[in-house]
Design a protein around this motif. Structure first.
Motif, short mmCIF file in Angstrom:
data_model
loop_
_atom_site.label_atom_id
_atom_site.label_comp_id
_atom_site.label_asym_id
_atom_site.label_seq_id
_atom_site.Cartn_x
_atom_site.Cartn_y
_atom_site.Cartn_z
N LYS A 192 -64.87 41.37 33.37
CA LYS A 192 -64.72 39.91 33.32
C LYS A 192 -63.73 39.40 34.36
O LYS A 192 -63.55 38.18 34.51
N ALA A 193 -63.08 40.30 35.08
CA ALA A 193 -62.09 39.91 36.08
C ALA A 193 -62.77 39.23 37.26
O ALA A 193 -63.92 39.54 37.62
N HIS A 194 -62.06 38.30 37.89
CA HIS A 194 -62.55 37.60 39.07
C HIS A 194 -62.00 38.28 40.33
O HIS A 194 -60.80 38.54 40.43
N LEU A 195 -62.88 38.56 41.27
CA LEU A 195 -62.54 39.15 42.56
C LEU A 195 -62.67 38.07 43.62
O LEU A 195 -63.72 37.44 43.75
N ALA A 207 -66.44 36.54 42.97
CA ALA A 207 -67.43 37.04 42.01
C ALA A 207 -66.68 37.64 40.83
O ALA A 207 -65.48 37.90 40.90
N THR A 208 -67.39 37.85 39.75
CA THR A 208 -66.84 38.63 38.66
C THR A 208 -67.36 40.06 38.77
O THR A 208 -68.43 40.32 39.35
N ILE A 209 -66.60 41.00 38.24
CA ILE A 209 -66.91 42.42 38.41
C ILE A 209 -68.24 42.78 37.75
O ILE A 209 -68.88 43.77 38.12
N ASP A 210 -68.70 41.97 36.81
CA ASP A 210 -69.98 42.29 36.15
C ASP A 210 -71.20 42.03 37.05
O ASP A 210 -72.34 42.23 36.64
N ASP A 211 -70.96 41.61 38.31
CA ASP A 211 -72.04 41.47 39.28
C ASP A 211 -72.37 42.80 39.96
O ASP A 211 -73.23 42.86 40.84
#
Length: 277
Positions: A192-195, A207-211
């Motif tokens: 759920k973290a934002h990069l 993006a979020t890591i779930d991409d």
């Protein structure tokens, strides 16, 4: 906890724990951070100590300055795959990055004289905490020491000399890793973290890591099948869309620029860009 490697004010290398008020120096406990990653419970007990140095008085090194291996994943965010007009790969694309191809937080990334196509790639780095082999997806968390920011700085011209990425990914001091390793219990659900990546203060990636195309459990299972992972090894999980190569015109990093990679819950990796001597 936030674990880091650094140079003391007198210039000698060490490692320890970062706190709000500074750094706890644990250099006397082991020759380097990677040798202590297995002892997380013991390290946590040290976190109550008073800081030995202020953060502004140390020089950051890559959290693991001497990893046995850095394994990087290519084409692993759906947004990055789409911006290049490609199809998702059937298996993870793995290449290696050498230890001397990366610098720590605040250190200069070097724009090589051989090419001007110097691109940024903000990434999540997964740091392995113990020697392991044939790790099943269900057991992935048992081998992870923590997470860090990573910039897989790329010389695109050299990356495209052939089907092998390695030359364009290993110019001396062309990437960055840091500022520290944040342990999993402090990060929580990393998917759920934002990069984000910012070039000269302007956001270019988000993006979020779930991409991820191949998630962290899959990458650990895959990598630990073909090689023995060691404590301190790094898996750089790939970059999201927005890299400079796909801007029109292309947006290359140049001397005088500043690049930042931020991951929510982990921190900000900031590096100036300088020309090669």
């Amino acid at each position: 906890m936030k674990l880091l490697s650094f140079r003391r004010p007198d210039g000698t290398p060490s490692w320890g724990i970062a706190k709000n008020e500074g750094v706890i120096d644990l250099g006397a406990r082991a020759p380097g951070l990677k040798h202590a990653l297995w002892a997380m419970t013991s390290l946590a007990e040290e976190a109550a100590r008073h800081a030995d140095y202020r953060l502004e008085d140390i020089h950051f090194l890559p959290p693991v300055p001497d990893p046995d291996k850095v394994l990087c994943v290519g084409l692993n965010y759906v947004s990055h795959i789409k911006e290049g007009g490609r199809e998702p790969p059937p298996k993870p694309i793995i290449f290696t990055r050498f230890g001397n191809a990366q610098v720590g937080h605040g250190e200069a990334m070097v724009c090589p004289a051989a090419s001007e196509t110097f691109d940024y790639e903000g990434e999540l780095a997964v740091v392995i905490g113990r020697r392991c082999r044939h790790v099943k997806k269900a057991d992935w968390e048992s081998v992870v020491a923590g997470y860090a920011c990573f910039n897989d700085g790329s010389i695109r011209e050299w990356q495209r000399h052939s089907g092998q990425f390695i030359p364009g990914k290993n110019f001396f001091r062309s990437g960055a890793f840091g500022p520290w390793i944040v342990t999993p219990e402090e990060v929580g659900d990393v998917t759920k973290a934002h990069l984000m990546s910012r070039l000269n203060g302007i956001e270019r990636q988000h993006a979020t890591i779930d991409d991820l195309c191949f998630d962290i459990p899959t990458l650990i299972e895959y990598c630990s099948t073909f090689t023995q992972l060691e404590a301190g090894d790094v898996i750089a999980t790939g970059t999201t869309g927005g890299v400079g190569a796909y801007h029109k015109p292309p947006l290359w990093m140049k001397p005088g620029d500043t690049i930042e990679v931020e991951i929510s819950g982990i921190g900000i990796l900031r590096n100036p860009i300088v020309a090669e001597d």
